[in-house]
Motif scaffolding. Sequence first.
Motif, short mmCIF file in Angstrom:
data_model
loop_
_atom_site.label_atom_id
_atom_site.label_comp_id
_atom_site.label_asym_id
_atom_site.label_seq_id
_atom_site.Cartn_x
_atom_site.Cartn_y
_atom_site.Cartn_z
N SER A 106 15.70 5.57 -3.38
CA SER A 106 14.97 5.36 -4.30
C SER A 106 14.34 4.93 -4.86
CB SER A 106 16.16 5.19 -5.71
OG SER A 106 16.43 3.97 -5.96
N ASP A 107 14.13 3.12 -3.50
CA ASP A 107 13.83 2.56 -3.85
C ASP A 107 12.56 2.59 -2.97
OD1 ASP A 107 16.31 0.04 -3.29
OD2 ASP A 107 15.42 -0.06 -4.50
N ALA A 108 12.14 3.97 -2.22
CA ALA A 108 10.75 4.01 -1.64
C ALA A 108 9.55 4.43 -2.44
CB ALA A 108 11.00 5.38 -0.48
N ALA A 109 8.79 3.60 -1.98
CA ALA A 109 7.02 3.52 -3.63
C ALA A 109 6.49 2.92 -2.73
CB ALA A 109 7.91 2.97 -4.13
N GLU A 110 5.05 2.11 -2.61
CA GLU A 110 4.62 0.94 -2.81
C GLU A 110 4.73 0.00 -3.32
OE1 GLU A 110 0.67 2.50 -1.91
OE2 GLU A 110 0.44 0.64 -0.49
N TYR A 111 4.86 -1.33 -2.71
CA TYR A 111 4.81 -2.71 -3.47
C TYR A 111 3.90 -3.22 -3.66
CZ TYR A 111 9.54 -1.04 -3.47
OH TYR A 111 10.77 -0.30 -4.14
N PHE A 112 2.93 -3.78 -4.66
CA PHE A 112 2.35 -5.09 -4.62
C PHE A 112 2.63 -6.66 -5.22
CE2 PHE A 112 -1.44 -1.94 -3.85
CZ PHE A 112 -0.72 -0.39 -4.50
N CYS A 113 1.90 -7.37 -4.61
CA CYS A 113 2.14 -8.62 -4.43
C CYS A 113 0.76 -8.88 -5.91
CB CYS A 113 2.02 -9.93 -3.63
SG CYS A 113 2.41 -11.11 -4.33
N GLU A 124 -3.09 -5.78 -1.00
CA GLU A 124 -3.47 -4.39 -0.75
C GLU A 124 -2.22 -3.19 -1.12
OE1 GLU A 124 -7.09 -4.59 -0.28
OE2 GLU A 124 -6.25 -2.91 0.76
N GLY A 125 -1.17 -4.34 -0.39
CA GLY A 125 0.37 -3.21 -0.69
C GLY A 125 1.36 -3.02 -0.03
N THR A 126 2.00 -2.94 0.25
CA THR A 126 3.02 -2.25 1.41
C THR A 126 3.54 -0.81 1.03
OG1 THR A 126 3.53 -4.65 2.16
CG2 THR A 126 5.19 -3.28 2.86
N GLN A 127 3.61 -0.52 1.70
CA GLN A 127 4.44 0.88 1.72
C GLN A 127 5.58 0.61 2.47
OE1 GLN A 127 3.09 4.47 -0.07
NE2 GLN A 127 4.74 4.63 0.57
N LEU A 128 6.71 1.43 1.73
CA LEU A 128 8.11 1.27 1.77
C LEU A 128 8.94 2.80 2.47
CD1 LEU A 128 10.83 -0.44 2.49
CD2 LEU A 128 11.15 -0.38 0.15
N ARG A 170 -9.49 -0.23 -10.94
CA ARG A 170 -9.84 0.87 -9.61
C ARG A 170 -8.90 0.92 -7.86
NH1 ARG A 170 -16.00 2.49 -8.40
NH2 ARG A 170 -15.62 0.84 -7.10
N GLN A 171 -8.19 2.32 -8.40
CA GLN A 171 -6.85 2.75 -7.25
C GLN A 171 -7.77 3.11 -6.47
OE1 GLN A 171 -3.17 2.78 -7.62
NE2 GLN A 171 -2.68 2.13 -5.15
N SER A 172 -8.54 3.25 -5.07
CA SER A 172 -8.59 4.27 -4.72
C SER A 172 -8.03 4.75 -3.47
CB SER A 172 -10.16 3.98 -3.75
OG SER A 172 -10.88 3.29 -4.04
N LEU A 173 -7.70 5.63 -2.97
CA LEU A 173 -6.84 6.19 -2.19
C LEU A 173 -7.12 5.27 -0.69
CD1 LEU A 173 -5.55 8.95 -1.51
CD2 LEU A 173 -6.74 10.03 0.27
N GLY A 174 -5.17 4.64 -0.89
CA GLY A 174 -4.71 3.85 -0.04
C GLY A 174 -4.88 2.76 -0.09
N GLN A 175 -5.92 1.95 -1.31
CA GLN A 175 -5.99 0.77 -1.62
C GLN A 175 -5.54 0.18 -2.48
OE1 GLN A 175 -8.75 0.01 0.68
NE2 GLN A 175 -8.32 1.75 1.67
N GLY A 176 -6.17 -1.04 -2.75
CA GLY A 176 -4.98 -1.98 -3.23
C GLY A 176 -5.59 -1.85 -4.61
#
Lengths: 115, 113
Positions: free
Chosen positions: A84-91, A107-111, B36-42
């Motif tokens: 259930s931790d599969a998600a995107e993580y943002f700092c 920009e995020g890390t996809q897990l 705003r969050q575009s596809l695949g973006q932060g």
Amino acid sequence: AQSVTQPDIHITVSEGASLELRCNYSYGATPYLFWYVQSPGQGLQLLLKYFSGDTLVQGIKGFEAEFKRSQSSFNLRKPSVHWSDAAEYFCAVGGGETSGSRLTFGEGTQLTVNP
Amino acid sequence: GAGVSQSPSNKVTEKGKDVELRCDPISGHTALYWYRQSLGQGLEFLIYFQGNSAPDKSGLPSDRFSAERTGGSVSTLTIQRTQQEDSAVYLCASSLRTAYGYTFGSGTRLTVV
């Protein structure tokens, strides 16, 4: 100017394995640091935050993060990952109210979690 | 309310039309943000309201974008003459103090066709 770098765009781990997501920041003073999680089609949920005190902070869902000023890092960890931790993580990094309060996000890390 | 509420959750509009996106923050939260969050973006910062102070509009990408916050509560983000590059998820957040972090709404997914 403040900025955040998340070097890993995508990470895959097996269920039960340990996890570390990297975050490096740039900020001119003592930063406020946050980790958020975003599940598909959902808004962002706050996992944990740091703004002073103990550099190892505990969050929800068994996550923790360590603030290392010398390395300008705030890496997120979890000892045993669940599917259930599969998600995107943002700092995110920001300052206090006198600094305008705006958070800058990475920009995020996809897990992805494999069974 | 219990959380940040955004409406509509989805919006499809024709290129050139104007759209309004609404955000209802948590009661008592003095700060309100639009990202705003575009596809695949932060997340891209758009605008920030703090109490009765002048808003920080430094993130608005063009003069087609504007926002207001009435009575220190509900906020409306308006995009005039929409373009295809405006397609994104627009997220609203509110906070009492930065140290507490933001609470985000579920977003409005805008599609310009």
